[in-house]
Scaffold this motif. Structure first.
Motif, PDB file in Angstrom:
ATOM      1  N   ALA A  78       0.873  -1.178   0.000  1.00 16.56           N
ATOM      2  CA  ALA A  78       0.000   0.000   0.000  1.00 16.56           C
ATOM      3  C   ALA A  78       0.909   1.227   0.000  1.00 16.56           C
ATOM      4  N   GLY A  79       1.175   1.736  -1.182  1.00 19.42           N
ATOM      5  CA  GLY A  79       2.143   2.812  -1.359  1.00 19.42           C
ATOM      6  C   GLY A  79       3.152   2.405  -2.407  1.00 19.42           C
ATOM      7  N   ILE A  80       4.080   3.276  -2.681  1.00 21.01           N
ATOM      8  CA  ILE A  80       5.103   3.017  -3.692  1.00 21.01           C
ATOM      9  C   ILE A  80       6.389   2.610  -2.981  1.00 21.01           C
ATOM     10  N   PRO A  81       6.830   1.363  -3.146  1.00 21.31           N
ATOM     11  CA  PRO A  81       7.980   0.861  -2.385  1.00 21.31           C
ATOM     12  C   PRO A  81       9.319   1.311  -2.966  1.00 21.31           C
ATOM     13  N   LEU A  82       9.606   2.582  -2.790  1.00 23.52           N
ATOM     14  CA  LEU A  82      10.914   3.109  -3.169  1.00 23.52           C
ATOM     15  C   LEU A  82      11.756   3.279  -1.900  1.00 23.52           C
ATOM     16  N   GLY A  83      12.816   4.047  -1.979  1.00 18.36           N
ATOM     17  CA  GLY A  83      13.668   4.224  -0.810  1.00 18.36           C
ATOM     18  C   GLY A  83      14.185   2.885  -0.302  1.00 18.36           C
ATOM     19  N   HIS A  84      14.169   2.718   1.014  1.00 18.93           N
ATOM     20  CA  HIS A  84      14.684   1.486   1.603  1.00 18.93           C
ATOM     21  C   HIS A  84      13.764   0.295   1.352  1.00 18.93           C
ATOM     22  N   GLU A  85      12.525   0.552   0.936  1.00 14.36           N
ATOM     23  CA  GLU A  85      11.618  -0.561   0.674  1.00 14.36           C
ATOM     24  C   GLU A  85      11.710  -1.071  -0.762  1.00 14.36           C
ATOM     25  N   PHE A  86      12.543  -0.460  -1.588  1.00 12.78           N
ATOM     26  CA  PHE A  86      12.692  -0.947  -2.956  1.00 12.78           C
ATOM     27  C   PHE A  86      13.267  -2.363  -2.952  1.00 12.78           C
ATOM     28  N   GLU A  87      14.209  -2.614  -2.060  1.00 16.31           N
ATOM     29  CA  GLU A  87      14.777  -3.963  -1.944  1.00 16.31           C
ATOM     30  C   GLU A  87      13.695  -4.965  -1.550  1.00 16.31           C
ATOM     31  N   SER A  88      12.789  -4.558  -0.636  1.00 12.11           N
ATOM     32  CA  SER A  88      11.689  -5.441  -0.239  1.00 12.11           C
ATOM     33  C   SER A  88      10.822  -5.781  -1.441  1.00 12.11           C
ATOM     34  N   PHE A  89      10.574  -4.796  -2.279  1.00 13.17           N
ATOM     35  CA  PHE A  89       9.766  -4.989  -3.483  1.00 13.17           C
ATOM     36  C   PHE A  89      10.439  -5.976  -4.437  1.00 13.17           C
ATOM     37  N   VAL A  90      11.732  -5.786  -4.686  1.00 10.91           N
ATOM     38  CA  VAL A  90      12.460  -6.648  -5.620  1.00 10.91           C
ATOM     39  C   VAL A  90      12.508  -8.082  -5.098  1.00 10.91           C
ATOM     40  N   LEU A  91      12.801  -8.249  -3.804  1.00 11.74           N
ATOM     41  CA  LEU A  91      12.848  -9.590  -3.231  1.00 11.74           C
ATOM     42  C   LEU A  91      11.492 -10.275  -3.297  1.00 11.74           C
ATOM     43  N   ALA A  92      10.426  -9.511  -3.052  1.00 10.58           N
ATOM     44  CA  ALA A  92       9.082 -10.089  -3.142  1.00 10.58           C
ATOM     45  C   ALA A  92       8.799 -10.572  -4.560  1.00 10.58           C
ATOM     46  N   LEU A  93       9.191  -9.772  -5.560  1.00 14.51           N
ATOM     47  CA  LEU A  93       9.017 -10.181  -6.951  1.00 14.51           C
ATOM     48  C   LEU A  93       9.707 -11.514  -7.231  1.00 14.51           C
ATOM     49  N   LEU A  94      10.966 -11.611  -6.843  1.00 17.05           N
ATOM     50  CA  LEU A  94      11.745 -12.814  -7.117  1.00 17.05           C
ATOM     51  C   LEU A  94      11.185 -14.023  -6.368  1.00 17.05           C
ATOM     52  N   PHE A 120      -0.963  -9.916   8.611  1.00 18.86           N
ATOM     53  CA  PHE A 120      -0.064  -8.888   9.116  1.00 18.86           C
ATOM     54  C   PHE A 120      -0.197  -7.600   8.303  1.00 18.86           C
ATOM     55  N   GLU A 121      -0.069  -6.470   8.995  1.00 24.14           N
ATOM     56  CA  GLU A 121       0.024  -5.157   8.356  1.00 24.14           C
ATOM     57  C   GLU A 121       1.176  -4.408   9.016  1.00 24.14           C
ATOM     58  N   THR A 122       2.109  -3.931   8.203  1.00 26.44           N
ATOM     59  CA  THR A 122       3.272  -3.221   8.735  1.00 26.44           C
ATOM     60  C   THR A 122       3.271  -1.789   8.255  1.00 26.44           C
ATOM     61  N   PHE A 123       3.208  -0.843   9.186  1.00 25.80           N
ATOM     62  CA  PHE A 123       3.363   0.559   8.848  1.00 25.80           C
ATOM     63  C   PHE A 123       4.861   0.859   8.808  1.00 25.80           C
ATOM     64  N   ALA A 124       5.309   1.363   7.666  1.00 27.59           N
ATOM     65  CA  ALA A 124       6.735   1.615   7.446  1.00 27.59           C
ATOM     66  C   ALA A 124       6.907   2.984   6.817  1.00 27.59           C
ATOM     67  N   SER A 125       8.125   3.490   6.847  1.00 28.80           N
ATOM     68  CA  SER A 125       8.453   4.692   6.083  1.00 28.80           C
ATOM     69  C   SER A 125       9.604   4.357   5.150  1.00 28.80           C
ATOM     70  N   LEU A 126       9.660   5.049   4.028  1.00 30.60           N
ATOM     71  CA  LEU A 126      10.645   4.729   3.003  1.00 30.60           C
ATOM     72  C   LEU A 126      12.055   5.117   3.412  1.00 30.60           C
ATOM     73  N   SER A 127      12.193   5.940   4.453  1.00 27.58           N
ATOM     74  CA  SER A 127      13.512   6.356   4.928  1.00 27.58           C
ATOM     75  C   SER A 127      13.964   5.565   6.154  1.00 27.58           C
ATOM     76  N   CYS A 128      13.181   4.569   6.544  1.00 25.74           N
ATOM     77  CA  CYS A 128      13.464   3.791   7.751  1.00 25.74           C
ATOM     78  C   CYS A 128      14.430   2.655   7.439  1.00 25.74           C
ATOM     79  N   HIS A 129      15.536   2.587   8.208  1.00 22.98           N
ATOM     80  CA  HIS A 129      16.515   1.519   8.020  1.00 22.98           C
ATOM     81  C   HIS A 129      16.084   0.224   8.702  1.00 22.98           C
ATOM     82  N   ASN A 130      15.199   0.327   9.666  1.00 25.96           N
ATOM     83  CA  ASN A 130      14.779  -0.851  10.414  1.00 25.96           C
ATOM     84  C   ASN A 130      13.612  -1.580   9.765  1.00 25.96           C
ATOM     85  N   CYS A 131      12.833  -0.864   8.962  1.00 34.24           N
ATOM     86  CA  CYS A 131      11.595  -1.422   8.419  1.00 34.24           C
ATOM     87  C   CYS A 131      11.807  -2.581   7.449  1.00 34.24           C
ATOM     88  N   PRO A 132      12.781  -2.497   6.515  1.00 33.22           N
ATOM     89  CA  PRO A 132      12.893  -3.581   5.523  1.00 33.22           C
ATOM     90  C   PRO A 132      13.075  -4.962   6.126  1.00 33.22           C
TER      91      PRO A 132
END
Length: 515
Positions: A78-94, A120-132
């Motif tokens: 829910a949102g655009i997974p850029l920033g630190h969550e871009f890696e999460s997006f790529v890993l999910a794809l693979l 599960f629902e995780t509230f994250a921010s794209l600048s968060c180092h702990n969220c990914p």
């Protein structure tokens, strides 16, 4: 939306897709939906194994990642997974396309054995180092078990929902609609929580029976440097930590590491961890050290009655954010009191916030927050700011930042969440009140050494006292980095201290052999 460099990097990863994947998008109306559609369209154009279709989802905009001809993966962004969550997006794809998530066979079996619905629902921010770490762990659980689903919710885009659910810190995880976990966690810890077990990773019998030459306690730069130096000496080396990365994971940019113009903290620690792998250092992650017993060998106690043994031990447990120690600070932690502006800052968009501390950390936080918050007030206990001149000059150019000097914070107030801060103007002894939605505490660090008790000598600040070789007053125990009485707390200094302690431990081992 994607830069040419990012497209090139992503294209390389997309060649690894095994099976076709479909994005199901519910864009809704508005600019956020248009941007999410544009993002997915750009991504899908990079591979003929990716397609975009529309559907109805719980949140707009959001999208799922599923096999084109298979069961739903349970993964939603829910949102655009850029920033630190871009890696999460790529890993999910693979992983959805067919790549097996990297984990032990035992952990995989435990996830697959879960036999109840977990949403599960995780509230994250794209600048968060702990969220990914949390997002990626819950995504992996969703891929492996059809009874598990996970939605990453970008807190900046869904600020109204975050406020309605009283979320003022990330990552915050909800399970089946109830708040379940907050803060960094490993996959093993989350699995343990999900199945109702203590959140501690198991330690194998072989690991406990191993007698290491050097055992390093901690996961930051000092620990990493000590491990590299010890391993290069041919010593059997292990690192034990609750997580690997330390304080640099909360540092966006590092520009004073000699020979390196700029590196992100997370990137630096990933590079150090890669070096540990290269030199065959054993990483015992997800552990909390509770005590140690000096001697020959040194015994290190872990949560869960586990123990490790080593001929020498290097303590490199670093430091954590120092607390103000005023009424309301503990009560409103994660409810308006925060310590990481990079992680939690996006949740305070267009709000009024205060930063306690006028040193480099405080002024840097204020500068970052000024681009997000409606107004920032910096509170400095002393008569003048102590930050570097270049930072103070930058601060003066920001129209939405005020500075209050000689300000002694006396209380943080609120009703369920922060609504204000009280301080004493020490210049005229008048009580002052600020109406703020958040308070960021940036008043330095306190060493992570309370667990040691009287085992090793510490100074009045709790810092471990070491000699020029990094040795403590305890037999075969060394220390390095921010947990020690070093004059300055800097990454480059911690690295040097880690190397020194490793060489000191090596010298001690040589002398033991000679004796």
């Amino acid at each position: 939306m994607l830069t040419d460099i990012l497209k090139q990097q992503l294209s390389q990863y997309l060649t690894l897709l095994v099976k076709p994947v479909v994005f199901t998008l519910d864009a809704g109306a508005g600019q956020n939906g248009e941007q999410t559609h544009a993002f997915l369209t750009e991504v899908a154009a990079l591979s003929d194994k990716l397609t975009v279709q529309t559907g109805h989802l719980k949140r707009q905009p959001s999208f799922t990642i599923d096999l084109a001809d298979g069961e739903p993966s349970g993964i939603t962004f829910a949102g655009i997974p850029l920033g630190h969550e871009f890696e999460s997006f790529v890993l999910a794809l693979l992983q959805v396309s067919g790549h097996a998530p990297k984990m032990s066979a035992e952990l995989r079996q435990r996830i697959e054995a879960i036999d109840e619905p977990l949403h599960f629902e995780t509230f994250a921010s794209l600048s968060c180092h702990n969220c990914p770490d949390v997002v990626q762990a819950l995504n992996m659980m969703s891929v492996l078990n059809p009874k598990i689903t996970h939605t990453m919710i970008e807190g900046g885009m869904y600020q109204a929902e975050a406020e309605s659910r009283n979320i003022m810190a990330v990552p915050t995880v909800f399970l089946n609609g109830q708040e379940w976990h907050s803060g960094r966690a490993t996959l093993a810890e989350l699995v343990n929580l999900a199945v109702g077990q203590p959140a501690v990773a198991p330690v194998s019998t072989a690991t406990q029976e191993q007698l290491y030459d050097v055992l390093i306690i901690g996961g930051g730069p000092a620990a990493g440097a000590a491990a590299v130096y010890a391993a290069r000496k041919g010593l059997a080396t292990a690192v034990v930590a609750d997580h690997f990365g330390g304080q640099p994971l909360e540092t966006v940019g590092i520009e004073n590491l000699i020979g390196t113009d700029y590196v992100e903290g997370e990137q630096l620690m990933q590079q150090i961890q890669a070096q540990l792998t290269k030199y065959h250092v054993t990483l015992i992650d997800g552990q909390t050290v509770t005590a140690l017993q000096p001697g020959s060998p040194v015994t290190v106690m872990l949560t869960g009655d586990n123990q490790l043994r080593a001929k020498t031990v290097i303590i490199a447990t670093g430091a954590q954010w120092r607390q103000v120690g005023v009424p309301g600070e503990t009560e409103f932690q994660n409810r308006g009191v925060a310590y990481c502006p990079h992680c939690d800052g996006p949740l305070y968009r267009d709000k009024a916030v205060a930063v306690i501390g006028g040193g480099n950390s405080g002024v840097e936080a204020a500068i970052d927050l000024a681009g997000i918050a409606k107004h920032v007030t910096v509170l400095e206990f002393g008569a003048t700011l102590s930050a570097d001149a270049v930072l103070q000059q930058k601060l003066k150019t920001l129209a939405n930042v005020d500075v209050a000097t000689s300000a002694k914070t006396t209380a943080i107030t609120g009703d369920g969440r922060v609504t204000g801060l009280q301080y004493l103007n020490q210049a005229d002894q008048t009580a002052q009140q600020l109406n703020v939605d958040g308070v960021f505490v940036q008043i330095g660090l306190t060493p992570n050494t309370n667990w040691l008790g009287d085992t090793v000598a510490r100074n009045q600040h709790g810092e471990i006292i070491v000699d020029r070789s990094g040795a403590t007053n305890a037999t075969n125990v060394f220390a390095a980095g921010d947990c020690t009485d070093s004059a300055y707390k800097q990454i480059v200094i911690a690295m040097g201290a880690g190397a020194t302690a490793a060489l000191g431990a090596f010298d001690a081992l040589v002398r033991q052999t000679a004796d």
